[in-house]
Design a protein around this motif. Structure first.
Motif, PDB file in Angstrom:
ATOM      1  N   ALA A  97       1.581   1.712   0.295  1.00 52.77           N
ATOM      2  CA  ALA A  97       2.360   0.638   0.896  1.00 52.77           C
ATOM      3  C   ALA A  97       1.821   0.380   2.293  1.00 52.77           C
ATOM      4  O   ALA A  97       1.688   1.306   3.096  1.00 52.77           O
ATOM      5  CB  ALA A  97       3.835   1.004   0.962  1.00 52.77           C
ATOM      6  N   HIS A  98       1.494  -0.873   2.564  1.00 49.17           N
ATOM      7  CA  HIS A  98       1.026  -1.268   3.895  1.00 49.17           C
ATOM      8  C   HIS A  98       2.218  -1.420   4.833  1.00 49.17           C
ATOM      9  O   HIS A  98       3.295  -1.811   4.402  1.00 49.17           O
ATOM     10  CB  HIS A  98       0.282  -2.605   3.821  1.00 49.17           C
ATOM     11  CG  HIS A  98      -0.997  -2.513   3.061  1.00 49.17           C
ATOM     12  ND1 HIS A  98      -1.143  -3.046   1.811  1.00 49.17           N
ATOM     13  CD2 HIS A  98      -2.176  -1.933   3.376  1.00 49.17           C
ATOM     14  CE1 HIS A  98      -2.378  -2.816   1.382  1.00 49.17           C
ATOM     15  NE2 HIS A  98      -3.026  -2.136   2.302  1.00 49.17           N
ATOM     16  N   PHE A  99       1.989  -1.109   6.106  1.00 48.72           N
ATOM     17  CA  PHE A  99       3.022  -1.336   7.107  1.00 48.72           C
ATOM     18  C   PHE A  99       2.386  -1.766   8.425  1.00 48.72           C
ATOM     19  O   PHE A  99       1.211  -1.519   8.666  1.00 48.72           O
ATOM     20  CB  PHE A  99       3.916  -0.103   7.304  1.00 48.72           C
ATOM     21  CG  PHE A  99       3.232   1.107   7.897  1.00 48.72           C
ATOM     22  CD1 PHE A  99       3.274   1.351   9.261  1.00 48.72           C
ATOM     23  CD2 PHE A  99       2.564   2.011   7.084  1.00 48.72           C
ATOM     24  CE1 PHE A  99       2.663   2.465   9.809  1.00 48.72           C
ATOM     25  CE2 PHE A  99       1.944   3.134   7.625  1.00 48.72           C
ATOM     26  CZ  PHE A  99       1.998   3.369   8.998  1.00 48.72           C
ATOM     27  N   ILE A 100       3.190  -2.425   9.234  1.00 46.76           N
ATOM     28  CA  ILE A 100       2.747  -2.885  10.544  1.00 46.76           C
ATOM     29  C   ILE A 100       3.330  -1.934  11.590  1.00 46.76           C
ATOM     30  O   ILE A 100       4.554  -1.797  11.710  1.00 46.76           O
ATOM     31  CB  ILE A 100       3.218  -4.331  10.832  1.00 46.76           C
ATOM     32  CG1 ILE A 100       2.769  -5.275   9.720  1.00 46.76           C
ATOM     33  CG2 ILE A 100       2.707  -4.786  12.201  1.00 46.76           C
ATOM     34  CD1 ILE A 100       1.272  -5.331   9.492  1.00 46.76           C
ATOM     35  N   ALA A 101       2.456  -1.267  12.332  1.00 46.11           N
ATOM     36  CA  ALA A 101       2.870  -0.314  13.365  1.00 46.11           C
ATOM     37  C   ALA A 101       3.177  -1.048  14.665  1.00 46.11           C
ATOM     38  O   ALA A 101       2.858  -2.236  14.812  1.00 46.11           O
ATOM     39  CB  ALA A 101       1.756   0.709  13.576  1.00 46.11           C
ATOM     40  N   ASP A 103       1.673  -1.106  17.346  1.00 45.07           N
ATOM     41  CA  ASP A 103       0.488  -1.687  17.989  1.00 45.07           C
ATOM     42  C   ASP A 103       0.067  -2.997  17.345  1.00 45.07           C
ATOM     43  O   ASP A 103      -0.911  -3.619  17.755  1.00 45.07           O
ATOM     44  CB  ASP A 103      -0.677  -0.700  17.996  1.00 45.07           C
ATOM     45  CG  ASP A 103      -1.238  -0.398  16.613  1.00 45.07           C
ATOM     46  OD1 ASP A 103      -0.710  -0.914  15.594  1.00 45.07           O
ATOM     47  OD2 ASP A 103      -2.207   0.367  16.530  1.00 45.07           O
ATOM     48  N   GLY A 104       0.809  -3.435  16.296  1.00 37.40           N
ATOM     49  CA  GLY A 104       0.493  -4.667  15.585  1.00 37.40           C
ATOM     50  C   GLY A 104      -0.544  -4.478  14.506  1.00 37.40           C
ATOM     51  O   GLY A 104      -0.888  -5.418  13.794  1.00 37.40           O
ATOM     52  N   GLY A 105      -1.045  -3.267  14.359  1.00 34.36           N
ATOM     53  CA  GLY A 105      -2.083  -2.981  13.373  1.00 34.36           C
ATOM     54  C   GLY A 105      -1.530  -2.696  11.992  1.00 34.36           C
ATOM     55  O   GLY A 105      -0.373  -2.296  11.828  1.00 34.36           O
ATOM     56  N   LEU A 106      -2.382  -2.928  11.005  1.00 29.98           N
ATOM     57  CA  LEU A 106      -2.042  -2.668   9.607  1.00 29.98           C
ATOM     58  C   LEU A 106      -2.456  -1.246   9.250  1.00 29.98           C
ATOM     59  O   LEU A 106      -3.612  -0.853   9.478  1.00 29.98           O
ATOM     60  CB  LEU A 106      -2.766  -3.670   8.703  1.00 29.98           C
ATOM     61  CG  LEU A 106      -2.514  -3.521   7.209  1.00 29.98           C
ATOM     62  CD1 LEU A 106      -1.077  -3.914   6.874  1.00 29.98           C
ATOM     63  CD2 LEU A 106      -3.496  -4.387   6.426  1.00 29.98           C
ATOM     64  N   TYR A 107      -1.534  -0.484   8.698  1.00 26.65           N
ATOM     65  CA  TYR A 107      -1.775   0.883   8.238  1.00 26.65           C
ATOM     66  C   TYR A 107      -1.193   0.993   6.844  1.00 26.65           C
ATOM     67  O   TYR A 107      -0.550   0.069   6.354  1.00 26.65           O
ATOM     68  CB  TYR A 107      -1.097   1.890   9.169  1.00 26.65           C
ATOM     69  CG  TYR A 107      -1.642   1.858  10.577  1.00 26.65           C
ATOM     70  CD1 TYR A 107      -2.674   2.709  10.962  1.00 26.65           C
ATOM     71  CD2 TYR A 107      -1.134   0.975  11.518  1.00 26.65           C
ATOM     72  CE1 TYR A 107      -3.179   2.681  12.256  1.00 26.65           C
ATOM     73  CE2 TYR A 107      -1.639   0.931  12.815  1.00 26.65           C
ATOM     74  CZ  TYR A 107      -2.656   1.789  13.172  1.00 26.65           C
ATOM     75  OH  TYR A 107      -3.157   1.757  14.451  1.00 26.65           O
ATOM     76  N   GLU A 108      -1.389   2.146   6.207  1.00 22.79           N
ATOM     77  CA  GLU A 108      -0.758   2.334   4.910  1.00 22.79           C
ATOM     78  C   GLU A 108      -0.390   3.785   4.682  1.00 22.79           C
ATOM     79  O   GLU A 108      -1.019   4.691   5.217  1.00 22.79           O
ATOM     80  CB  GLU A 108      -1.635   1.822   3.761  1.00 22.79           C
ATOM     81  CG  GLU A 108      -2.983   2.426   3.655  1.00 22.79           C
ATOM     82  CD  GLU A 108      -3.857   1.697   2.652  1.00 22.79           C
ATOM     83  OE1 GLU A 108      -3.882   2.135   1.484  1.00 22.79           O
ATOM     84  OE2 GLU A 108      -4.496   0.704   3.035  1.00 22.79           O
ATOM     85  N   LEU A 109       0.665   3.963   3.905  1.00 28.81           N
ATOM     86  CA  LEU A 109       1.046   5.282   3.384  1.00 28.81           C
ATOM     87  C   LEU A 109       0.473   5.354   1.992  1.00 28.81           C
ATOM     88  O   LEU A 109       0.538   4.380   1.217  1.00 28.81           O
ATOM     89  CB  LEU A 109       2.559   5.439   3.348  1.00 28.81           C
ATOM     90  CG  LEU A 109       3.276   5.393   4.691  1.00 28.81           C
ATOM     91  CD1 LEU A 109       4.777   5.479   4.484  1.00 28.81           C
ATOM     92  CD2 LEU A 109       2.794   6.497   5.615  1.00 28.81           C
ATOM     93  N   VAL A 110      -0.074   6.508   1.614  1.00 25.85           N
ATOM     94  CA  VAL A 110      -0.777   6.668   0.346  1.00 25.85           C
ATOM     95  C   VAL A 110      -0.275   7.918  -0.354  1.00 25.85           C
ATOM     96  O   VAL A 110      -0.175   8.986   0.250  1.00 25.85           O
ATOM     97  CB  VAL A 110      -2.300   6.799   0.570  1.00 25.85           C
ATOM     98  CG1 VAL A 110      -3.031   6.970  -0.750  1.00 25.85           C
ATOM     99  CG2 VAL A 110      -2.835   5.597   1.343  1.00 25.85           C
TER     100      VAL A 110
END
Length: 115
Positions: A97-101, A103-110
């Motif tokens: 699942a992608h999320f916005i942190a 800092d405005g950046g795109l990250y994901e939980l895997v």
């Protein structure tokens, strides 16, 4: 939430073919099947993706995937903290699942898919 490691990194570029060639030929990573992106596997099992620039949606040039034991409670925890989280998706190896942190950046939980 307990993070177990880093399992994924990706880049989006308008020089996708050149970057994918660099990763495969110069860096020597093995290409693996992955659908809409050029995916490469590192010796420890982590993966690196090369994609074209996103059309529409939130622009990004990089993403990092954090490994969790169970995706659904981790997503719920982020949402409870007011974090914008996309609906979970999956591929042959992971649920993510992608999320916005902040800092405005795109990250994901895997989460590793169980056989």
């Amino acid at each position: 939430m307990e993070l177990l490691g880093l399992v994924f990194a990706g880049t989006a570029t308008d020089r996708r073919a050149e970057m994918a060639g660099f990763v495969e030929v110069v860096l020597g990573l093995r290409r693996v099947a992955a659908g809409a992106v050029d995916m490469f596997e590192l010796p420890d099992g982590a993966r690196f993706a090369v994609a074209g620039q996103r059309q529409g949606g939130r622009p990004t040039s990089r993403t990092i995937g954090f490994l969790v034991a169970d995706l659904d409670p981790a997503v719920a925890e982020l949402r409870a903290a007011g974090v914008e989280v996309a609906e979970p998706a999956e591929n042959d190896r992971h649920r993510y699942a992608h999320f916005i942190a902040p800092d405005g950046g795109l990250y994901e939980l895997v989460q590793e898919r169980r056989a």
